[in-house]
Structures are given as structure tokens and as C-alpha cells.
Design a protein around this motif. Structure first.
Motif, PDB file in Angstrom:
ATOM      1  N   PHE A  97     -28.360 -14.766 -30.466  1.00  0.00           N
ATOM      2  CA  PHE A  97     -28.903 -13.820 -29.580  1.00  0.00           C
ATOM      3  C   PHE A  97     -29.992 -12.911 -30.370  1.00  0.00           C
ATOM      4  N   PHE A  98     -29.986 -12.126 -30.941  1.00  0.00           N
ATOM      5  CA  PHE A  98     -30.973 -11.907 -32.015  1.00  0.00           C
ATOM      6  C   PHE A  98     -31.697 -12.365 -33.377  1.00  0.00           C
ATOM      7  N   SER A  99     -32.196 -11.916 -34.371  1.00  0.00           N
ATOM      8  CA  SER A  99     -33.161 -11.902 -35.289  1.00  0.00           C
ATOM      9  C   SER A  99     -32.284 -12.191 -36.314  1.00  0.00           C
ATOM     10  N   PHE A 100     -31.928 -12.659 -37.418  1.00  0.00           N
ATOM     11  CA  PHE A 100     -31.320 -12.369 -38.739  1.00  0.00           C
ATOM     12  C   PHE A 100     -31.761 -10.832 -39.843  1.00  0.00           C
ATOM     13  N   ASP A 132     -36.129  -2.635 -29.115  1.00  0.00           N
ATOM     14  CA  ASP A 132     -37.840  -2.096 -28.707  1.00  0.00           C
ATOM     15  C   ASP A 132     -39.003  -3.167 -28.882  1.00  0.00           C
ATOM     16  N   GLU A 133     -38.141  -3.912 -30.070  1.00  0.00           N
ATOM     17  CA  GLU A 133     -39.527  -4.708 -30.365  1.00  0.00           C
ATOM     18  C   GLU A 133     -39.130  -5.942 -29.546  1.00  0.00           C
ATOM     19  N   LYS A 134     -38.116  -6.124 -28.507  1.00  0.00           N
ATOM     20  CA  LYS A 134     -37.774  -6.819 -27.717  1.00  0.00           C
ATOM     21  C   LYS A 134     -38.371  -7.675 -25.984  1.00  0.00           C
ATOM     22  N   TYR A 194     -27.132  -7.084 -25.928  1.00  0.00           N
ATOM     23  CA  TYR A 194     -26.187  -6.403 -26.708  1.00  0.00           C
ATOM     24  C   TYR A 194     -25.521  -5.874 -26.846  1.00  0.00           C
ATOM     25  N   PHE A 195     -25.321  -4.621 -25.118  1.00  0.00           N
ATOM     26  CA  PHE A 195     -24.309  -3.928 -25.528  1.00  0.00           C
ATOM     27  C   PHE A 195     -22.813  -4.584 -24.534  1.00  0.00           C
ATOM     28  N   LEU A 231     -21.194 -11.505 -36.273  1.00  0.00           N
ATOM     29  CA  LEU A 231     -22.329 -11.361 -36.310  1.00  0.00           C
ATOM     30  C   LEU A 231     -22.869 -12.975 -36.598  1.00  0.00           C
ATOM     31  N   ILE A 232     -22.493 -13.975 -36.062  1.00  0.00           N
ATOM     32  CA  ILE A 232     -22.799 -14.791 -35.679  1.00  0.00           C
ATOM     33  C   ILE A 232     -22.955 -14.732 -34.647  1.00  0.00           C
TER      34      ILE A 232
END
Length: 684
Positions: A338-341, A292-294, A304-305, A332-333
Motif C-alpha cells: 500500500f506504500f513505497s519501499f 504528507d507526500e500522498k 496506515y492506521f 512490512l509485506i
């Protein structure tokens, strides 16, 4: 009229809020649908490979263990615990005061009888009455005591004293009181105490003797608990290929429970469907908080999927070999690229929830893998180097090997299985970072994302675009390199993404490649072309370097995040030089005609590059022979303050305190470049 305007504004605001709410509902519904499909796909894959087994019907074929597994046999473990409990004997506590108390009570009793018998002031009837009181109204014993001679009572007292001394030295337990009394009776007979003497000895013993070894419930319970703690869970190891049920065997409820326990058989019922539906809701709420915040929500959902599906399918097939091959670290790597920690931490929970209903072994290993993976991903995230992938693989492989072996031994698994699980874990963690590089490379090019690996690749000055710039537009290349250096340092000062800032700065002016000599920095050996053409034409050429840069970036498939630097580095600022020049010949010319179309910089990184671009250009006007910290500071402050007043930073996610740090960083960087140099003799 005023109220009408207020009502209209409220209606517009409510319409905006409702519109946003509808979008969020649709986004959540899409995420939920995708996760529901993932959950039921995993269920389908699990059930597809599962043979049809029906209770009270023969097994259609031999059922064997597909891979070596272990489980705790709860029935045998409970049996071992029961045996341990039964092996603990009752514990007793020695009470030295008991013997003193018993001897004293017997002596006092006999002495009181003697005192009554020797009292000449009272009648015999009164004596009998008093004796009865001390004998609990026992008429037989009262009469015997009344008739017995004094010397026989003293003999009896001495006999009991000696007997009890002997018995209490050996110890008397609760269960041994009756045996002690029988021993007194036997000794009385052997010493010639017969008749009334024997009856009195027996009665007094029964009345006063009690155990001096008292049952210690607390110590006994502690001993039982210690015995239970020492019971090792009965671990059953089933080697790959072990036959559990033979073909034709009539399947029982116990057989089904056994197969469910070791993960070979899973029941499919309404409870399973409901559980997966409920888990999908939880997973959707977590995934929604990530997406939602992207900004590019739909693309982020695809990323993601696509990644989640790839890793879950890998987990399904690798899990059939060993659960210790499930690629938690790999997931996780790649997620971190592609996303934040923060998103990585949330995704761990989603990943565990997705696998939870289908695991054949305890959840502990998945939590263990996640706990080891998080610091590794954080290390890669902070170092931002390719070498960190390989280092993390070595460190992670060694760490997980020893940890898994220790945990396996703690659960009393055989050495062979512990070594096997540790080896699979080492392979998993050692090779996950290397495989992650390949996966990231594929995904970043499919989705055109500015991952760390892609940024490190674009940061190479030998990339085709930068190499072409260094040849065709050397001034622009030098300018971009300058801006990249001071921008990345400023980004580090405010904990922004320094590598993204640097790469964005390197490519922000690639649009000048098409017409390099129309830009001052590339006019070293040629006259300024803009002196011979109209300001309106100059404006078009200068404006177009942004549009040309975007087109060129798309042609070379630069990530959208890098293109964003190109389109925002001038924001909506005005080409003041050409505007004033045009105004000299036409006073009616509009400033808006000489304004860049934007958009405005809206991230910390794009703001820094936009400011650094202006600062570098303005610094060229400084007198290199008369430069000092104050003049550089005044220049930087003036340029940034002007940008703020013009509203160029109104969309930016940057605070005033961060801007102050950026100013300080710019001043230090410029001073290190334009510092005065001491003159040496002979002009050296």
C-alpha cells in the motif's frame, strides 16, 4: 499600478503558503492524536491484565509466569565476575639483571670498605668518616666495619654471594624479600657466622637485596579481563506456570523489581505518560513524512492506521505466547503493498517505537526480525510475482530459524528454549507471506487500492471486463493489448511501475464497450458510422468513452489508480479529425469544443500509456510494405514532440532523458511488430 499588482501577487502567494501550512498542521495533529491513542491503548491493555500489587502488602493471589521467558540475573552475574577476578593470582615478570645488580652492589660495597681500611695514607678518623658515608651514617655498622678484619669481610662477601645465587635461582618476589633475608640470617648462624659477622650479613642483605620477580600489572590486568570475558551471564529461565510470589506473601521492593525485570509488572506513573507522549511525537513526525507526500491523504491515514492497529493488536496477543511470534514480516509485506519501499523502512522505526515500552524481552530480537524482513520485502517488491511470496516464506523461515538459534545460544540459553524460540520464529516467517496475501486482499478491496496482488489479478485477460471487451469490442481489445505491451516495456526502460502501466493500458479504453461500433478499430465488417452523422454528434460519442469508462470502472470497483489512466489517456488533446470535418461546414466552430476535458497525465505511468495510445493509433497509417526504422522513429518523435508542444506533459513527473528512453522503447517495440518479412518462393 505595477507595484499594486506585485503586492497583490505577494499577498496571494502568502495566503497560499499559509493555507498549506494550516493543512499540514491539521494533518500532523490528526496523525499525532491517532498515535497517542494507539500508545495509550497498548498501555491500557498491558495494565488491565496486571494485578494490583502494593509494596508491604500481601499479594492478592499467586503470581505465575504466563509464558516461558529468560532473563540475565545481574546480581549473580556480578558475583560470578567478582569470583573470576579473585581467582586470578598476581603475575610476575622475571628480571635477570636484578641478581647481577645486587651481587655487583654488594661486592662494590665490601671492596670499597676494604680499600678504605687498607689505605695507609689516611688516618683512622678519616677512615671511619669515609666508612660512615657508605653506611648512611650508621655508627654501629661503621664501628663494626672499622674493627672487622679483612679476611672476615672476604668470608662474608663469599657467603653472601653463594646465598644470593641460591635464593635468586628460586626467585624472590616483592612479598618474599623479608623471607629471603631471614633465610640468609639462618644460614649465617648455621655456618658459624655469629656476632658482628651475623650483624653485618643481616644489614648488608637488608640494604641491597630486592626481588627479581617483579609484579606485572599489565599482564595481571589482562588475565583478569580474560577471566571476566569467560564469565557467562547467569541466564535464568522461568518456565510457563512457574510460581514467583505466593498468595499472601508480603510484597517487597525487590519483588517489584523482579516482576518489572521479567515484564509481568509495569509501573504506571507520570514518567510513563511523558515517555509515551514523547514517543508519539517522534512517531508522528515519521508517519507525517510518509502521509504528507500522498495525494489521497485521508484515505492513506485510514489505511496506515488500520494496518498498524491490526498488527499491534496481533503483536499484543501473540506476544503473550512468544515474542518470536510478533508479525514484523507480515506488517512490512502488507505495508509494501500500500506504500513505497522507502515508507516501509520508515515504518520499521515507528513499529519498534510503538512496541518498545511494552516489550518484556530485549529489543535485539525486534531489530533482528527487521533486518531479516527488509531483504525479503525488497525481493517481493522487485520480482512482482505471486510465487515470490511463497519463496520468501521458505527462505525467510529457514534464515530466521538458524539466526535465532545461533543468537539464543550465544546468550547461553538452554537448548530447549533455543529450539522453542527458533520454532516460533520459523512459524512466524514461513506463514507471514501467506497471511499477508489474505490481509492485502481484504484491505485492497476495502480501500480499492491497486496493490501488486490486485494488479496481478486485473492483468488476467479472463477478468469479466476484459473478456467482455474481447467479445463485444475485439478491435479495442487488440488495441489495448498492443498498448499494454509497448507501455510496460517503456515503463521498465525508465524504472517506472511496469505492472501498473500494463494494467492501466489494458483498461484505458473500456468506455468503448458501450458503443463499440462507433470506434474505427471495431468496424472491420461495417461502414464507418461517422460518415453518416454530424461531426458534433461524433464528438459527443468519442468524448463520452472517457466518461463511460470511468463509470464502468467504478461499477466494477476498479482501483482509483486504474481509473486515473482512463481519465488521463487523452489528456486535453483535440479530436483534430472531427474538428477539421466540422470546420468544413462551419468556419466559426471552436477548437475548444472538440478538446478532451482532461485531466492531463501526471505520473510516469499515465504519460507512457497516453503516448503509447497515440503511437499505436498512428502506426496503423504506416505502409506495412515500406516500413523501416527511420520511418517508425520519425513517427514516434513527431507524436511525442507534438504532445510536448501542446503542453500535454506539463504536469507529468517525467524528465526529457526518460522521454528519450521511452521513444527508443516505442521504436523497438513497433519495429519488432511491423518488421519486413522476406518473401519466399511460391508466396510462402
Amino acid at each position: 499600478m505595477k507595484n499594486l499588482k506585485i503586492n497583490q501577487k505577494i499577498k496571494i502567494d502568502l495566503k497560499f503558503v499559509f493555507s498549506n501550512f494550516k493543512k499540514e498542521i491539521k494533518l500532523f495533529a490528526l496523525i499525532f492524536a491517532l498515535l497517542l491513542i494507539l500508545n495509550y491503548t497498548l498501555l491500557f491493555l498491558t495494565l488491565r491484565n496486571q494485578m494490583k500489587i502494593v509494596v508491604n502488602k500481601p499479594a492478592p493471589q499467586d503470581i505465575v509466569v504466563p509464558a516461558t521467558i529468560s532473563y540475565i540475573d545481574e546480581a549473580k552475574t556480578e558475583e560470578a565476575i567478582a569470583n573470576a577476578k579473585n581467582s586470578v593470582k598476581p603475575l610476575y615478570r622475571y628480571d635477570s639483571n636484578v641478581e647481577i645488580e645486587v651481587q655487583s652492589n654488594i661486592a662494590n660495597f665490601i671492596n670499597s670498605i676494604l680499600s678504605i681500611k687498607e689505605d695507609s695514607t689516611i688516618t683512622n678518623n678519616k677512615k671511619l668518616e669515609l666508612i660512615k658515608e657508605r653506611c648512611n651514617d650508621d655508627p654501629e655498622i661503621s664501628n663494626i666495619l672499622m674493627e672487622i678484619k679483612t679476611d672476615r669481610l672476604n668470608v662474608l662477601k663469599n657467603f653472601l654471594t653463594n646465598e644470593l645465587n641460591s635464593l635468586y635461582k628460586k626467585g624472590i618476589r616483592d612479598s618474599e624479600v623479608s623471607d629471603a633475608i631471614k633465610s640468609i640470617q639462618r644460614d649465617a648462624e648455621s655456618l658459624g657466622l655469629t656476632g658482628n659477622d651475623e650483624v653485618l650479613a643481616l644489614w648488608i642483605s637488608q640494604k641491597f637485596v630486592k626481588p627479581n620477580f617483579v609484579f606485572d600489572a599489565e599482564a595481571t590486568n589482562k588475565a583478569i579481563q580474560d577471566a571476566i570475558k569467560n564469565v557467562k551471564p547467569v541466564q535464568v529461565v522461568l518456565q510457563e506456570g512457574t510460581k514467583i510470589i505466593e498468595k499472601g506473601h508480603i510484597v517487597t521492593e525487590d519483588d517489584i523489581k523482579m516482576l518489572q525485570k521479567i515484564g509481568i509488572y509495569k509501573a504506571f506513573n507520570y514518567a510513563t505518560v511523558g515517555l509515551l507522549f514523547f514517543l508519539s511525537l517522534i512517531e508522528s513526525a515519521l508517519a507525517f513524512s510518509i502521509i504528507d507526500e500522498k495525494k489521497k491523504k485521508f484515505q492513506k491515514i485510514l489505511e496506515y492506521f488500520a494496518l498498524l492497529t491490526l498488527v499491534l493488536l496481533s503483536s499484543y496477543f501473540l506476544g503473550n505466547v512468544s515474542i518470536y511470534l510478533i508479525p514484523v514480516l507480515l506488517f512490512l509485506i502488507v505495508m509494501n503493498e500500500f506504500f513505497s519501499f522507502k515508507d516501509v523502512l520508515i515504518s520499521i522505526i515507528i513499529f519498534i517505537l510503538l512496541l518498545l515500552p511494552f516489550l518484556t524481552q530485549p529489543l535485539l530480537f525486534l531489530i533482528l526480525f527487521s533486518a531479516i524482513s527488509v531483504p525479503i520485502v525488497y525481493y517481493i517488491n522487485m520480482t512482482k510475482k505471486i510465487s515470490s511470496y511463497f519463496i520468501s516464506g521458505i527462505i525467510g523461515g529457514i534464515s530466521v530459524t538458524f539466526t535465532v538459534f545461533f543468537v539464543n545460544k550465544n546468550f547461553y540459553l538452554p537448548n530447549q528454549l533455543s529450539f522453542s524460540n527458533s520454532f516460533y520464529s520459523f512459524l512466524n516467517f514461513a506463514f507471514s507471506p501467506i497471511i499477508a496475501i489474505a490481509v492485502v486482499y481484504i484491505f485492497e478491496h476495502i480501500f480499492n487500492e491497486a496493490t501488486l496482488l490486485r494488479l496481478l489479478e486485473l492483468n488476467d485477460l479472463n477478468t469479466p471486463l476484459l473478456k467482455e471487451m474481447s467479445i463485444k469490442a475485439p478491435g479495442t481489445f487488440a488495441h489495448s493489448l498492443f498498448v499494454a505491451n509497448i507501455s510496460s516495456q517503456a515503463a521498465e526502460a525508465i524504472n517506472a511501475n511496469s505492472i501498473l502501466t500494463r494494467v492501466g493500458a489494458l483498461y484505458h479504453d473500456i468506455g468503448k464497450l458501450l458503443y463499440p461500433f462507433y470506434f474505427t478499430e471495431n468496424q472491420a465488417d461495417v461502414p464507418n458510422i461517422h460518415n453518416t452523422i454530424a461531426p458534433s454528434l461524433s464528438k459527443v460519442i468519442i468524448l463520452n468513452h472517457v466518461k463511460d469508462g470511468i463509470e464502468l470502472a467504478k461499477r466494477y470497483r476498479l482501483p482509483d489508480d486504474i481509473i486515473h489512466f482512463i481519465e488521463t489517456h487523452h489528456g486535453k488533446s483535440v479530436m483534430m479529425y472531427f474538428y477539421l470535418k466540422a470546420k468544413e461546414s462551419d468556419t466559426n466552430v471552436s477548437m475548444e469544443d472538440f478538446r478532451y476535458p482532461g485531466p492531463l497525465p501526471d505520473t510516469k505511468e499515465t504519460v507512457i500509456v497516453s503516448l503509447a495510445d497515440a503511437v499505436e493509433a498512428a502506426s496503423k497509417s504506416l505502409d506495412k510494405e515500406d516500413i523501416d526504422y527511420r520511418k517508425i522513429e520519425e513517427l514516434v518523435n513527431r507524436l511525442i514532440d507534438d504532445r510536448i508542444k501542446q503542453g500535454e506533459l506539463s504536469n507529468a513527473e517525467i524528465t526529457f532523458s526518460e522521454l528519450e528512453k521511452v521513444k527508443v522503447s516505442f521504436v523497438k517495440s513497433l519495429l519488432s511488430i511491423y518488421h519486413k518479412r522476406e518473401r519466399y518462393p511460391n508466396g510462402k
